[in-house]
Design an enzyme around this catalytic site. Structure first.
Site, PDB file in Angstrom:
ATOM      1  N   GLU A  37       7.725   1.600  16.143  1.00  0.00           N
ATOM      2  CA  GLU A  37       8.909   2.063  15.247  1.00  0.00           C
ATOM      3  C   GLU A  37       8.757   3.475  15.287  1.00  0.00           C
ATOM      4  O   GLU A  37       7.646   4.023  15.814  1.00  0.00           O
ATOM      5  CB  GLU A  37       8.999   1.509  14.099  1.00  0.00           C
ATOM      6  CG  GLU A  37       9.388  -0.006  14.057  1.00  0.00           C
ATOM      7  CD  GLU A  37       9.496  -0.708  12.594  1.00  0.00           C
ATOM      8  OE1 GLU A  37       9.786  -0.056  11.581  1.00  0.00           O
ATOM      9  OE2 GLU A  37       9.615  -2.031  12.658  1.00  0.00           O
ATOM     10  N   THR A  60      -0.952 -12.799   8.205  1.00  0.00           N
ATOM     11  CA  THR A  60       0.653 -13.049   7.916  1.00  0.00           C
ATOM     12  C   THR A  60       1.368 -12.709   9.155  1.00  0.00           C
ATOM     13  O   THR A  60       2.544 -13.484   9.436  1.00  0.00           O
ATOM     14  CB  THR A  60       1.178 -12.179   6.632  1.00  0.00           C
ATOM     15  OG1 THR A  60      -0.008 -12.062   5.686  1.00  0.00           O
ATOM     16  CG2 THR A  60       2.182 -12.787   6.173  1.00  0.00           C
ATOM     17  N   THR A  92      -2.383  -9.123   9.280  1.00  0.00           N
ATOM     18  CA  THR A  92      -2.326  -9.614  10.856  1.00  0.00           C
ATOM     19  C   THR A  92      -2.119 -11.205  10.688  1.00  0.00           C
ATOM     20  O   THR A  92      -1.479 -11.613  11.505  1.00  0.00           O
ATOM     21  CB  THR A  92      -3.823  -9.407  11.632  1.00  0.00           C
ATOM     22  OG1 THR A  92      -3.827  -7.959  11.809  1.00  0.00           O
ATOM     23  CG2 THR A  92      -3.727 -10.026  12.940  1.00  0.00           C
ATOM     24  N   GLY A 139       2.325  -5.634   7.483  1.00  0.00           N
ATOM     25  CA  GLY A 139       1.471  -6.383   6.710  1.00  0.00           C
ATOM     26  C   GLY A 139       0.279  -7.025   7.406  1.00  0.00           C
ATOM     27  O   GLY A 139      -0.123  -6.269   8.440  1.00  0.00           O
ATOM     28  N   ASN A 154       0.788  -1.151   0.163  1.00  0.00           N
ATOM     29  CA  ASN A 154       0.027   0.141  -0.197  1.00  0.00           C
ATOM     30  C   ASN A 154       0.709   1.313   0.014  1.00  0.00           C
ATOM     31  O   ASN A 154       0.316   2.195  -0.594  1.00  0.00           O
ATOM     32  CB  ASN A 154      -1.271  -0.004   1.160  1.00  0.00           C
ATOM     33  CG  ASN A 154      -0.459  -0.163   2.363  1.00  0.00           C
ATOM     34  OD1 ASN A 154       0.792  -0.750   2.683  1.00  0.00           O
ATOM     35  ND2 ASN A 154      -1.168   0.452   3.233  1.00  0.00           N
ATOM     36  N   CYS A 183      -3.483   1.467   6.526  1.00  0.00           N
ATOM     37  CA  CYS A 183      -3.605   0.870   7.715  1.00  0.00           C
ATOM     38  C   CYS A 183      -4.256   1.684   8.847  1.00  0.00           C
ATOM     39  O   CYS A 183      -5.136   1.133   9.745  1.00  0.00           O
ATOM     40  CB  CYS A 183      -2.436   0.108   8.333  1.00  0.00           C
ATOM     41  SG  CYS A 183      -1.136   1.558   8.654  1.00  0.00           S
ATOM     42  N   GLU A 233       3.891  -4.611  12.265  1.00  0.00           N
ATOM     43  CA  GLU A 233       3.149  -3.613  12.329  1.00  0.00           C
ATOM     44  C   GLU A 233       1.865  -4.015  11.545  1.00  0.00           C
ATOM     45  O   GLU A 233       2.043  -4.463   9.970  1.00  0.00           O
ATOM     46  CB  GLU A 233       3.896  -2.534  11.466  1.00  0.00           C
ATOM     47  CG  GLU A 233       4.998  -1.886  12.247  1.00  0.00           C
ATOM     48  CD  GLU A 233       4.467  -0.894  13.308  1.00  0.00           C
ATOM     49  OE1 GLU A 233       3.368  -0.703  13.667  1.00  0.00           O
ATOM     50  OE2 GLU A 233       5.431  -0.319  13.892  1.00  0.00           O
TER      51      GLU A 233
END
Ligand code: NAD
Length: 477
Positions: A457, A227, A225, A223, A148, A279, A245
């Site tokens: 982060e 995964t 959830t 990516g 994205n 996201c 994340e």
């Protein structure tokens, strides 16, 4: 465009000899091919990173900061190329690729260069001893990114990772490899020591070979959830440092005392920026009952006025969705919304010129009348799809906002800033904005709670994640 892996300072064909097509989201046509890297490609990239590690991690931080500045300068020279490739690859409007993707990719390198230059050891004096706390590199990092915000997120990881002395292997999304390739060209052009940054293209299998490798010390993953759960499963048994994340289902809470015009603008942007594929997007809009009808009138007008069309056109506000499969998923939620008792207030097939008919198009869709427990109101859709709900009290708004497995972000719209802060502090998420959305200061922590991820982060949190602290205690009495 035939892309190659970048290993030990060289562009290489994959040893796997396998390739994938890269499709344009806006036309459905093939725009290039991407390596589908196998085990030996991943191993070569990790070995190159490991070989480069001692010299790179031994360099003075200010020396590494200079490299980040050189990369930023070179990226800046390619600003228009970044915007063009990002728009071509993702289907997002070129104006957005300029203002968000290209701009942030440059500023990520500049920001972390300054942070690393300003970094100092911490000193804690005792009566009879001095403690020195030093941040050292972790080792070889695997950096895995989604489609994205391709270069925006890759540069958000590469800059602090190498700035702190790690060497890395990047694995960008197979759906959007073009700007990751551009970053490797930049790294090659500035002459960064070979092996410090390596890149393998590929799909989830290539990614899992990286996260599961015993020679990788750290994994930074952004990516989905589900995964993320697989990544954690493969990385945790080896005690790798891990940052995840993941997804979100963020609420925009609209109180009756908001500035309605500004709020409608802000909530529309939060709902549909990048076709709702951020996201942080506010995909659940909670509106205080007393202004619900007026809000809906203005909101629907604002949504219907958005310009949808060719991503390369400067006036376009909404582009294409990333893939056919993703379009089907989002459209599946429209059918589900009807089954769950909702009504479509606006949305349907967009009207587009013939050359774009093969692309993945969907007009912005607003659903009302759904219960707050339904799947459409609690699951991440990640497209131009929002649900709107009424609430009657602060308490009820907070309860609805927290009623999902996600906890990434949220926004609150009110002229009563005290109330804004009070409500914000009761939202279970990593970030909450009051009277704004996606208002980013790179010094603050970025990340989520619950199923939205593990760790933070950004600013000193990135420096902390991409390093290991060493405490040296020297007795001197
Ligand atoms: P995804 O999880 O399908 O893929 C992300 C990356 O992981 C890709 O590079 C993919 O090839 C790789 N991958 C897939 N399976 C893997 C595995 N088993 N092991 C290692 N790597 C693997 O996500 P996506 O569809 O590319 O992106 C959309 C998702 O990303 C959404 O859920 C969105 O909310 C989330 N996202 C989160 C943030 C955040 O900061 N929290 C930012 C952007 C996107």
């Amino acid at each position: 465009m035939k892309l190659l892996n970048y290993i030990k300072g060289k562009f290489e064909e994959p040893e796997s000899a396998e390739w994938m097509d890269n499709l344009s989201p806006s036309t459905g046509k093939v725009i290039g091919s991407v390596p589908l890297s196998g085990e030996s490609d991943v191993k070569l990239a990790i070995a190159a990173a490991r070989e480069a590690l001692p010299e790179w991690s031994g360099m003075d931080p200010s020396g590494r900061a200079e490299w980040l500045d050189r990369i930023a300068d070179c990226l800046e020279e390619k600003f228009e190329e970044i915007a063009y490739l990002e728009s071509l690859d993702t289907g997002k409007p070129i104006s957005l690729a300029r203002s968000v993707d290209a701009t942030r990719s440059v500023s990520n390198f500049r920001f972390f260069s300054k942070m690393i230059r300003d970094m100092e050891d911490e000193i804690y004096e005792m009566e009879d001893a001095t403690n020195i706390v030093k941040l050292r590199a972790v080792g070889v990092g695997a950096l895995i990114t989604p489609w994205n915000l391709p270069l925006y997120l890759l540069s958000w990881k590469v800059a602090p990772a190498i700035g702190m002395g790690n060497t890395v292997v990047c694995k960008p999304s197979e759906l959007t490899p073009l700007t990751a390739d551009l970053l490797m060209r930049v790294i090659d052009e500035v002459g960064l020591p070979s092996g410090v940054v390596n890149l393998v293209h590929g799909n989830g299998n290539s990614g899992s070979m990286l996260t599961g490798s015993p020679d990788v010390d750290l994994v930074s993953f952004t990516g989905g959830t589900s995964t993320g759960a697989k990544v954690a499963q493969s990385a945790s048994p080896q005690f790798k440092k891990l940052s995840l994340e993941l997804g979100g289902k963020n609420a925009s809470i609209v109180f009756s005392d908001c500035d309605l015009e500004e709020t409608v603008k802000g909530v529309t942007r939060a709902a549909f920026l990048n076709q709702g594929q951020v996201c942080l997007c506010g995909s659940r809009i909670l509106v205080e009952d007393s202004i619900y009808d007026r809000f809906m009138e203005m909101f629907v007008e604002s949504v219907e006025s958005m310009v949808i069309g060719d991503p390369m056109d400067d006036d376009t506000e909404l582009g294409a969705l990333i893939s056919k499969q993703h379009l089907q998923k989002v459209q599946g939620y429209v059918s589900l919304a009807l089954e769950e008792g909702g009504q479509i207030v606006t949305g349907g097939e967009p009207c587009l010129p013939k050359e774009l008919e093969g692309g993945n198009w969907m007009s912005p869709t607003v659903i009302t009348g759904l219960g707050t427990e339904t799947r459409c109101s609690t699951e991440e859709v990640f497209g131009p799809f929002v649900t709107v709900h009424r609430f009657n009290s602060e308490h009820e708004a907070i309860e609805i906002a927290n009623n999902t497995r996600y906890g990434l972000a949220g926004s609150i719209w009110t002229m009563d800033l005290e109330k804004g802060r009070r409500v914000a502090e009761n939202i279970h998420s990593g970030m909450v904005w009051v009277n704004t959305w996606l208002h980013r200061d790179l010094r603050v922590p970025f990340g989520g709670v619950k199923d939205s991820g593990v760790g933070r982060e950004g600013g000193k949190w990135s420096l902390g994640f991409f390093s290991e602290p060493l405490n040296v205690c020297v007795r001197h009495d």
